[in-house]
Design a protein around this motif. Structure first.
Motif, PDB file in Angstrom:
ATOM      1  N   GLN A  80       0.833  -1.207   0.000  1.00 15.57           N
ATOM      2  CA  GLN A  80       0.000   0.000   0.000  1.00 15.57           C
ATOM      3  C   GLN A  80       0.866   1.256   0.000  1.00 15.57           C
ATOM      4  N   ILE A  81       1.940   1.229   0.761  1.00 12.98           N
ATOM      5  CA  ILE A  81       2.826   2.401   0.804  1.00 12.98           C
ATOM      6  C   ILE A  81       3.487   2.602  -0.556  1.00 12.98           C
ATOM      7  N   GLN A  82       3.933   1.499  -1.190  1.00 10.52           N
ATOM      8  CA  GLN A  82       4.542   1.630  -2.514  1.00 10.52           C
ATOM      9  C   GLN A  82       3.535   2.193  -3.511  1.00 10.52           C
ATOM     10  N   GLY A  83       2.297   1.690  -3.431  1.00 13.74           N
ATOM     11  CA  GLY A  83       1.251   2.220  -4.308  1.00 13.74           C
ATOM     12  C   GLY A  83       0.979   3.680  -4.039  1.00 13.74           C
ATOM     13  N   PHE A  84       0.954   4.041  -2.758  1.00  9.49           N
ATOM     14  CA  PHE A  84       0.714   5.428  -2.382  1.00  9.49           C
ATOM     15  C   PHE A  84       1.861   6.321  -2.862  1.00  9.49           C
ATOM     16  N   LYS A  85       3.102   5.833  -2.730  1.00  4.35           N
ATOM     17  CA  LYS A  85       4.250   6.612  -3.204  1.00  4.35           C
ATOM     18  C   LYS A  85       4.182   6.813  -4.725  1.00  4.35           C
ATOM     19  N   LEU A  86       3.832   5.733  -5.429  1.00  4.22           N
ATOM     20  CA  LEU A  86       3.735   5.831  -6.879  1.00  4.22           C
ATOM     21  C   LEU A  86       2.639   6.818  -7.275  1.00  4.22           C
ATOM     22  N   LYS A  87       1.507   6.709  -6.606  1.00  3.49           N
ATOM     23  CA  LYS A  87       0.405   7.622  -6.907  1.00  3.49           C
ATOM     24  C   LYS A  87       0.795   9.061  -6.574  1.00  3.49           C
ATOM     25  N   HIS A  88       1.485   9.231  -5.452  1.00  2.62           N
ATOM     26  CA  HIS A  88       1.937  10.562  -5.057  1.00  2.62           C
ATOM     27  C   HIS A  88       2.920  11.121  -6.073  1.00  2.62           C
ATOM     28  N   ARG A  89       3.819  10.254  -6.570  1.00  2.00           N
ATOM     29  CA  ARG A  89       4.800  10.702  -7.556  1.00  2.00           C
ATOM     30  C   ARG A  89       4.101  11.120  -8.850  1.00  2.00           C
ATOM     31  N   LYS A  90       3.092  10.337  -9.264  1.00  5.41           N
ATOM     32  CA  LYS A  90       2.337  10.700 -10.470  1.00  5.41           C
ATOM     33  C   LYS A  90       1.625  12.034 -10.278  1.00  5.41           C
ATOM     34  N   LYS A  94       2.199  15.439 -12.285  1.00  2.76           N
ATOM     35  CA  LYS A  94       1.060  16.131 -12.897  1.00  2.76           C
ATOM     36  C   LYS A  94       1.020  17.584 -12.440  1.00  2.76           C
ATOM     37  N   PHE A  95       1.203  17.795 -11.128  1.00  2.00           N
ATOM     38  CA  PHE A  95       1.205  19.164 -10.595  1.00  2.00           C
ATOM     39  C   PHE A  95       2.338  19.988 -11.205  1.00  2.00           C
ATOM     40  N   GLU A  96       3.526  19.354 -11.299  1.00  3.28           N
ATOM     41  CA  GLU A  96       4.666  20.065 -11.879  1.00  3.28           C
ATOM     42  C   GLU A  96       4.407  20.414 -13.348  1.00  3.28           C
ATOM     43  N   ASN A  97       3.810  19.466 -14.077  1.00 10.08           N
ATOM     44  CA  ASN A  97       3.490  19.733 -15.480  1.00 10.08           C
ATOM     45  C   ASN A  97       2.470  20.862 -15.605  1.00 10.08           C
ATOM     46  N   GLN A  98       1.446  20.807 -14.741  1.00 14.16           N
ATOM     47  CA  GLN A  98       0.444  21.882 -14.772  1.00 14.16           C
ATOM     48  C   GLN A  98       1.093  23.224 -14.462  1.00 14.16           C
ATOM     49  N   LEU A  99       1.944  23.212 -13.463  1.00  9.27           N
ATOM     50  CA  LEU A  99       2.619  24.454 -13.088  1.00  9.27           C
ATOM     51  C   LEU A  99       3.499  24.950 -14.235  1.00  9.27           C
ATOM     52  N   GLN A 100       4.238  24.022 -14.848  1.00 11.36           N
ATOM     53  CA  GLN A 100       5.103  24.412 -15.957  1.00 11.36           C
ATOM     54  C   GLN A 100       4.275  24.935 -17.126  1.00 11.36           C
ATOM     55  N   GLN A 101       3.153  24.267 -17.394  1.00 14.00           N
ATOM     56  CA  GLN A 101       2.285  24.731 -18.477  1.00 14.00           C
ATOM     57  C   GLN A 101       1.742  26.130 -18.183  1.00 14.00           C
ATOM     58  N   LEU A 102       1.359  26.338 -16.944  1.00 12.44           N
ATOM     59  CA  LEU A 102       0.839  27.658 -16.579  1.00 12.44           C
ATOM     60  C   LEU A 102       1.906  28.739 -16.711  1.00 12.44           C
ATOM     61  N   LEU A 132      -1.263  24.272  -5.505  1.00  8.22           N
ATOM     62  CA  LEU A 132      -0.633  23.019  -5.902  1.00  8.22           C
ATOM     63  C   LEU A 132       0.439  22.599  -4.901  1.00  8.22           C
ATOM     64  N   LEU A 133       1.229  23.549  -4.438  1.00 13.61           N
ATOM     65  CA  LEU A 133       2.267  23.229  -3.455  1.00 13.61           C
ATOM     66  C   LEU A 133       1.655  22.799  -2.129  1.00 13.61           C
ATOM     67  N   ALA A 134       0.553  23.431  -1.717  1.00 14.18           N
ATOM     68  CA  ALA A 134      -0.128  23.049  -0.472  1.00 14.18           C
ATOM     69  C   ALA A 134      -0.682  21.635  -0.587  1.00 14.18           C
ATOM     70  N   ALA A 135      -1.242  21.305  -1.746  1.00 21.32           N
ATOM     71  CA  ALA A 135      -1.765  19.944  -1.949  1.00 21.32           C
ATOM     72  C   ALA A 135      -0.626  18.931  -1.892  1.00 21.32           C
ATOM     73  N   GLU A 136       0.520  19.271  -2.473  1.00 17.97           N
ATOM     74  CA  GLU A 136       1.674  18.378  -2.433  1.00 17.97           C
ATOM     75  C   GLU A 136       2.156  18.177  -1.004  1.00 17.97           C
ATOM     76  N   GLN A 137       2.218  19.270  -0.217  1.00 13.56           N
ATOM     77  CA  GLN A 137       2.646  19.155   1.178  1.00 13.56           C
ATOM     78  C   GLN A 137       1.699  18.277   1.979  1.00 13.56           C
ATOM     79  N   LEU A 138       0.401  18.403   1.722  1.00  9.30           N
ATOM     80  CA  LEU A 138      -0.587  17.573   2.414  1.00  9.30           C
ATOM     81  C   LEU A 138      -0.359  16.096   2.105  1.00  9.30           C
TER      82      LEU A 138
END
Length: 190
Positions: A80-90, A94-102, A132-138
């Motif tokens: 579950q932790i590995q899955g959560f880490k993978l999902k978090h990384r994705k 995604k957040f970084e791409n959105q930020l870069q696009q913006l 986006l950064l606040a969501a990442e920190q959470l």
């Protein structure tokens, strides 16, 4: 007379022998009684030891089963932790791409905006970035809590049931817990 004395001597010897045999019999009976008591004590000790041995075997089997269950649970938490880490990384990508696009969109469209609208668009982009950064920190905080729970489960061999572990066990993690207030960046036309 001599035969009478001889008979009396024989009677005395027989009586003496009888008395000594009586004493020996009493001694042997006392020893037999003591040995019988010792045998009963040893049989009782054997029954107690047998009971303790059976109880120890049952406890050992129970502990082995519990250890197996705990190992399976720890493996499940690791997955579950590995899955959560993978999902978090994705999500992070995604957040970084959105930020870069913006940022790129803002750079490319900067000339389109009128000078009086530019500060509002910059502020909107900064708000989006901070959300986006606040969501990442959470999500990082949630990941940290989950890893601490795993460590506690390893140390206690009986992990506690918490709302976070219940969410991860069911596989339903709400990734929009704190990002419900996300305000999309809109650009006003010239």
């Amino acid at each position: 007379m001599a035969s009478k004395r001889s008979l009396e001597e024989e009677v005395k010897v027989s009586k003496s022998t009888l008395d000594s045999l009586h004493e020996e019999l009493q001694t042997l009976q006392a020893e037999a009684y003591q040995l019988d008591g010792i045998q009963k004590d040893k049989e009782e000790s054997y029954r107690v030891l047998q009971y303790q041995c059976d109880a120890a075997e049952q406890e050992s089997a129970r502990l082995l089963q519990q250890n197996k269950s705990t190992e399976e649970l720890l493996q499940q938490y690791k997955c579950q932790i590995q899955g959560f880490k993978l999902k978090h990384r994705k999500q992070q990508l995604k957040f970084e791409n959105q930020l870069q696009q913006l940022i790129e969109q803002h750079k490319n469209l900067q000339s389109v905006f009128m000078p009086q609208n530019l500060p509002a668009e910059v502020e909107s982009a900064e708000n989006t970035k901070s959300q986006l950064l606040a969501a990442e920190q959470l999500k990082r905080a949630q990941l940290g809590r989950l890893e601490k729970e795993l460590e506690m489960a390893r140390s206690q061999k009986n992990p506690p049931e918490t709302p976070e572990t219940a969410e991860t066990q069911s596989g339903e993690i709400d990734i929009n817990e704190s990002s419900n207030s996300f305000i999309p960046l809109t650009f006003s036309e010239v």
